[in-house]
Enzyme design. Structure first.
Site, short mmCIF file in Angstrom:
data_model
loop_
_atom_site.label_atom_id
_atom_site.label_comp_id
_atom_site.label_asym_id
_atom_site.label_seq_id
_atom_site.Cartn_x
_atom_site.Cartn_y
_atom_site.Cartn_z
N GLY A 101 0.73 -1.32 -0.07
CA GLY A 101 0.02 -0.02 -0.02
C GLY A 101 0.73 1.23 0.02
N GLY A 103 2.55 3.72 1.59
CA GLY A 103 2.77 4.26 2.82
C GLY A 103 3.27 5.47 3.19
N ARG A 104 3.67 6.32 2.06
CA ARG A 104 4.09 7.64 2.21
C ARG A 104 3.58 8.16 0.94
NH1 ARG A 104 10.41 7.95 0.85
NH2 ARG A 104 10.71 6.15 -0.36
N LYS A 124 4.11 12.45 -2.47
CA LYS A 124 5.05 11.59 -2.09
C LYS A 124 5.95 12.00 -0.87
CE LYS A 124 8.49 7.85 -3.38
NZ LYS A 124 8.99 7.21 -4.55
N ASP A 136 8.07 6.23 8.44
CA ASP A 136 7.59 7.43 9.04
C ASP A 136 6.62 8.23 7.87
OD1 ASP A 136 9.53 8.27 6.94
OD2 ASP A 136 10.87 8.99 8.64
N ARG A 194 3.52 14.26 -7.41
CA ARG A 194 3.46 13.39 -8.90
C ARG A 194 2.18 13.59 -9.60
NH1 ARG A 194 6.23 7.77 -7.13
NH2 ARG A 194 4.24 7.11 -5.94
N ASP A 271 4.83 -4.01 -7.31
CA ASP A 271 4.03 -3.06 -6.71
C ASP A 271 4.72 -1.77 -7.45
OD1 ASP A 271 6.23 -3.98 -5.12
OD2 ASP A 271 6.24 -1.90 -4.14
P1 AMP Z 1 9.46 1.34 -2.74
O1 AMP Z 1 10.37 -0.04 -2.62
O2 AMP Z 1 9.99 2.61 -2.57
O3 AMP Z 1 8.34 1.44 -3.80
O4 AMP Z 1 8.49 0.95 -1.30
C1 AMP Z 1 7.88 -0.19 -1.07
C2 AMP Z 1 6.94 -0.07 -0.13
O5 AMP Z 1 7.31 0.49 1.07
C3 AMP Z 1 5.61 0.70 -0.49
O6 AMP Z 1 4.48 0.24 0.22
C4 AMP Z 1 5.93 2.15 0.32
O7 AMP Z 1 4.92 2.81 0.36
C5 AMP Z 1 6.72 1.68 1.41
N1 AMP Z 1 7.47 2.88 2.13
C6 AMP Z 1 8.81 3.02 1.68
N2 AMP Z 1 9.34 4.22 2.16
C7 AMP Z 1 8.20 4.35 3.38
C8 AMP Z 1 8.38 5.33 4.22
N3 AMP Z 1 9.41 6.25 4.73
N4 AMP Z 1 7.24 5.33 5.14
C9 AMP Z 1 6.23 4.27 4.98
N5 AMP Z 1 6.18 3.57 3.94
C10 AMP Z 1 7.42 3.50 3.33
MG MG Z 2 6.84 1.71 -4.69
#
Ligand code: AMP
Ligand code: MG
Length: 523
Positions: A101, A103-104, A124, A136, A194, A271
């Protein structure tokens, strides 16, 4: 200044979470969770994309208004904004990871552009959501600069991508352990806004099937078809199958684009795969300076090399197969629909990549003229001793208008990183001669070929060390490097001789510098 009013088709058409807290949780039976961005200390607009704002019908005056910085920093909302985080899952590094989902990332709703199309805005780094798990919800300035610049650079190169409207510094500090080595440090926080027609990912569909929620899968698929693939809507199994095949084709074309410019995404988890075939989620991406099919910028992938440059096309196919499996309930379990999409992927990839590389050589591909071998021999040669991919291809426009080369032309010579061996030089000259001869069989004259070459082989790409220079300067409060880079990257095929220093091969200091050759997911 009248701000625009946003639409919210996703929230109106599809079921959401009844809870609105940011307590991490499994969200079942819902595709999104309402969430407010968490206000930041002092939102300040550092940069914005003027061409994108114009496309969206946002005036310069509105963009630089202090109230707009508050909206783009998550401290205020425009009318109609109903912020939410999307619920999706994904395969990470080859393994099913379950619910992930946003997350940020926080969706703000859709803006109606002057041309009538809707474009979704998403912040973002705007704070925690129900999907933040232990994160966070924030993003640091360095990774935000990288996403902002690269989104716009890719668009200017003609690559399908999510866009970046703005870069806002939050005034808050964010703690990151950049290399996961116990050295956590405070860094300035930032938020990128974005923009895309939709941020739906393969993982949105996958999560529903993993939970056997076929009814919601069908709802989401029908919503997707209605808005972005209307030609396949309302046609049952046949329509869903044709849709998967179309997503496969778009993904294949995207991979061919990346390979032709030397872009390495770094984290091709499902994802991070857009259902619209856009480049999405700029994290530890990189540009291969020297043509190296085995290279990955992502330190998290340093052992496995799963997402290395040369493996992106096969990973794209692997991801399409995972998407196909998640759509099986819509195909009544008929696996031949996945096979058809996979076969189509391979055909489209092969055709598009061949066409792109033939264009990069200024020739109309003809198997009877042995062009397949010409391409293969080039790849073998380019990878053998360190040769800058962008500079090499850019040099061809100069070589094609000259006499047949009898020695290594100076412009091509400058693409070598070290001193090439005599054998390597000889092989290179022989290849250039074959290629030069081959261009003489084209209908177009050398001058016309040179013009076409320069509009296909960019002079400027967002090399990792260039982005890092912009980051280092921004950390010292100097935004001029970032601004100059942004404006040069808007015209990557133009000569712009006054910016020749931004079209240089990677300097030695950048070879092993963090941020230039090694990037982590910590962002
Ligand atoms: P990514 O590899 O950046 O596409 O992130 C993978 C997952 O981790 C996604 O669900 C993001 O929303 C979550 N995520 C990455 N960084 C953070 C963060 N600082 N806080 C919360 N969720 C995060
Ligand atoms: Mg991602």
């Amino acid at each position: 200044m009248t701000p625009p009013t946003l639409h919210r088709r996703f929230l109106e058409a599809l079921p959401g979470d009844t809870e609105t807290t940011t307590t991490p949780r499994e969200v079942l039976g819902a595709l999104w969770s309402r969430v407010q961005p968490t206000a930041v200390a002092a939102p300040e607009l550092l940069a914005w994309s003027q061409p994108l704002a114009a496309d969206l019908g946002l005036s310069d005056e509105l963009m630089v208004d202090t109230e707009t910085a508050r909206v783009l920093g998550g401290n205020s909302l425009w009318p109609g904004m109903d912020p939410y985080a999307a619920n999706y899952g994904g395969h990470q590094f080859g393994h099913w990871a379950g619910q992930l989902g946003d997350g940020r990332a926080i969706g703000l709703g859709e803006l109606k552009r002057p041309d009538g199309e809707l474009a979704e805005l998403q912040l973002k780094g705007a704070g925690p959501t129900a999907y933040s798990r232990r994160g966070d919800g924030r993003a640091v300035l360095r990774s935000s600069i990288r996403e902002f610049l690269c989104s716009e650079a890719m668009h200017a190169l003609g690559v399908p991508t999510t866009r970046a409207l703005s870069l806002v510094q939050t005034g808050d500090q964010v703690v990151r352990d950049m290399f996961y080595d116990g050295n956590a440090q405070e860094e300035p926080g930032a938020i990128v806004c974005r923009v895309a027609p939709s941020f739906l990912r393969f993982g949105n569909y996958q999560l529903l099937t993993a939970r056997s929620d076929t009814s919601l899968l069908k709802k989401l698929a029908d919503f997707t078809l209605e808005h972005w693939f209307p030609e396949f809507a309302g046609k049952g199994k046949e329509g869903y199958s044709a849709w998967l095949t179309e997503v496969a084709a778009r993904t294949a074309r995207l991979m061919a684009h990346w390979q032709a410019i030397g872009f390495v995404h770094g984290v091709l988890n499902t994802d991070n795969m857009s259902i619209l075939g856009l480049t999405i989620d700029y994290g530890p991406y990189g540009w291969t300076d020297n043509f190296d099919l085995g290279w990955t910028p992502n330190t998290t992938d340093a052992q496995q090399h799963r997402y290395a440059f040369g493996d992106q096309p096969s990973i794209g196919l692997w991801n399409i197969a995972r998407l196909g499996e998640s759509l099986l309930p819509l195909f009544d379990g008929d696996e031949t629909c996945i096979e058809a999409a996979a076969t189509h992927y391979q055909k489209v990839y092969s055709e598009t990549a061949t066409k792109r590389f033939a264009d990069k050589l200024g020739i109309t591909f003809d198997a009877d003229k042995d062009d397949g071998q010409l391409l293969q021999d080039l790849f073998d040669w380019l990878g053998k001793e360190e040769t800058d991919m962008t500079l090499f291809f850019r040099s061809l426009a100069k070589v094609v208008v000259d006499d047949e080369p009898t020695s290594m032309p100076g412009t091509t010579q400058s693409s070598f990183y070290g001193t090439p061996t005599t054998t390597h030089l000889d092989t290179g000259i022989q290849w250039l001669q074959r290629w030069w001869q081959r261009t003489r069989q084209e209908a177009d004259k050398p001058d016309a070929i040179a013009t076409a070459l320069d509009s296909t082989n960019p002079k400027f790409v967002l090399r990792n060390w260039l982005a890092q220079n912009a980051i280092d300067a921004a950390h010292k409060g100097d935004l001029s490097v970032l601004q100059r880079l942004l404006e040069v990257m808007w015209r990557p095929f133009d000569e712009q001789s006054e910016h020749d220093d931004l079209a240089q091969k990677r300097p030695e200091w950048a070879r092993n510098k963090p941020g230039c050759s090694a990037l982590s997911c910590s962002s």
